[in-house]
Design an enzyme around this catalytic site. Structure first.
Site, PDB file in Angstrom:
ATOM      1  N   HIS A  22       0.741  -1.150   0.053  1.00 42.96           N
ATOM      2  CA  HIS A  22      -0.110  -0.048   0.046  1.00 42.96           C
ATOM      3  C   HIS A  22       0.995   1.191  -0.178  1.00 42.96           C
ATOM      4  O   HIS A  22       1.705   1.548   0.857  1.00 42.96           O
ATOM      5  CB  HIS A  22      -0.881  -0.076   1.240  1.00 42.96           C
ATOM      6  CG  HIS A  22      -1.793   1.227   1.520  1.00 42.96           C
ATOM      7  ND1 HIS A  22      -1.682   1.827   2.539  1.00 42.96           N
ATOM      8  CD2 HIS A  22      -2.535   1.643   0.660  1.00 42.96           C
ATOM      9  CE1 HIS A  22      -2.660   2.793   2.305  1.00 42.96           C
ATOM     10  NE2 HIS A  22      -3.151   2.747   0.952  1.00 42.96           N
ATOM     11  N   ASP A  69      -4.778   3.558  -4.634  1.00 43.46           N
ATOM     12  CA  ASP A  69      -5.042   3.970  -3.424  1.00 43.46           C
ATOM     13  C   ASP A  69      -6.337   4.869  -3.042  1.00 43.46           C
ATOM     14  O   ASP A  69      -6.164   6.101  -3.816  1.00 43.46           O
ATOM     15  CB  ASP A  69      -3.698   4.493  -3.059  1.00 43.46           C
ATOM     16  CG  ASP A  69      -3.650   5.021  -1.417  1.00 43.46           C
ATOM     17  OD1 ASP A  69      -4.495   5.226  -0.833  1.00 43.46           O
ATOM     18  OD2 ASP A  69      -2.429   5.017  -0.930  1.00 43.46           O
ATOM     19  N   MET A  79       2.056  12.614 -16.760  1.00 44.32           N
ATOM     20  CA  MET A  79       3.178  13.732 -16.971  1.00 44.32           C
ATOM     21  C   MET A  79       2.473  14.714 -17.843  1.00 44.32           C
ATOM     22  O   MET A  79       1.824  14.572 -18.709  1.00 44.32           O
ATOM     23  CB  MET A  79       4.096  12.994 -18.008  1.00 44.32           C
ATOM     24  CG  MET A  79       5.348  14.054 -18.125  1.00 44.32           C
ATOM     25  SD  MET A  79       6.773  13.318 -19.156  1.00 44.32           S
ATOM     26  CE  MET A  79       7.532  12.162 -18.033  1.00 44.32           C
ATOM     27  N   TYR A 118       9.660  12.664 -12.948  1.00 42.66           N
ATOM     28  CA  TYR A 118      11.058  11.873 -13.075  1.00 42.66           C
ATOM     29  C   TYR A 118      11.274  11.658 -11.552  1.00 42.66           C
ATOM     30  O   TYR A 118      11.603  10.659 -11.174  1.00 42.66           O
ATOM     31  CB  TYR A 118      12.114  12.463 -13.538  1.00 42.66           C
ATOM     32  CG  TYR A 118      11.922  12.968 -15.173  1.00 42.66           C
ATOM     33  CD1 TYR A 118      11.258  11.976 -15.965  1.00 42.66           C
ATOM     34  CD2 TYR A 118      12.721  13.681 -15.894  1.00 42.66           C
ATOM     35  CE1 TYR A 118      11.137  12.100 -17.483  1.00 42.66           C
ATOM     36  CE2 TYR A 118      12.717  13.961 -17.282  1.00 42.66           C
ATOM     37  CZ  TYR A 118      11.695  13.013 -18.082  1.00 42.66           C
ATOM     38  OH  TYR A 118      11.625  13.034 -19.424  1.00 42.66           O
TER      39      TYR A 118
END
Length: 151
Positions: A22, A69, A79, A118
């Site tokens: 998790h 989640d 992105m 990144y």
């Protein structure tokens, strides 16, 4: 072959998905993403692959076994387009549609600036590179929990 599990989920990918806990991040990357160099800094330490398919097809296979989640606002990230942070390319719309179809809870893809993406990727559990050739086919998916009654 396994019954009920997409054949796109090879042994390396299945192992990573099962081993993750998790809050761990999975990075789904396009072919232009610096997957090898970034993956060396992840928990797994090497790039995993789901070759020859689009980001949406790979996402559908992953999300068939991978819970997102529900405790955070950024469980699903994309992105951001450099120079146009409000742009949502078709590849990102397709993955959003997969999220909308496969998840019981709404998970809007949160834009993440390129260099921040990144950095998030370097801290991820793993990077899975797809055959996606369109630009900005890069996503961060944070693992959630599987309730006892669903296991």
């Amino acid at each position: 072959m396994l019954i009920g599990i997409s054949p796109l989920l090879n042994a390396d990918v299945l192992h990573a998905l099962r081993a993750m806990g998790h809050g761990d991040d999975l990075i789904l990357a396009d072919t232009n993403f610096p997957a090898d160099s970034i993956a060396r800094q992840t928990t797994i330490g090497r790039v995993l692959r789901i070759d020859n398919v689009s980001a949406a097809i790979a996402a559908r296979a992953i999300l068939s076994v991978y819970p997102l989640d529900t405790f955070v606002d950024d469980a699903a990230g994309r992105m951001e387009v450099v120079g146009d942070p409000n742009a949502v390319p078709d590849v990102q719309k397709e993955v959003q549609a997969v999220l909308d179809e496969t998840q019981a809870t709404a998970f809007p893809l949160i834009p993440v600036e390129r260099f921040a993406f990144y950095e998030r990727a370097k801290k991820a559990y793993c990077v899975i590179q797809t055959g996606e050739r369109r630009f900005y086919g890069c996503f961060a998916l944070r693992k959630g929990v599987v309730p006892a009654d669903a296991a």
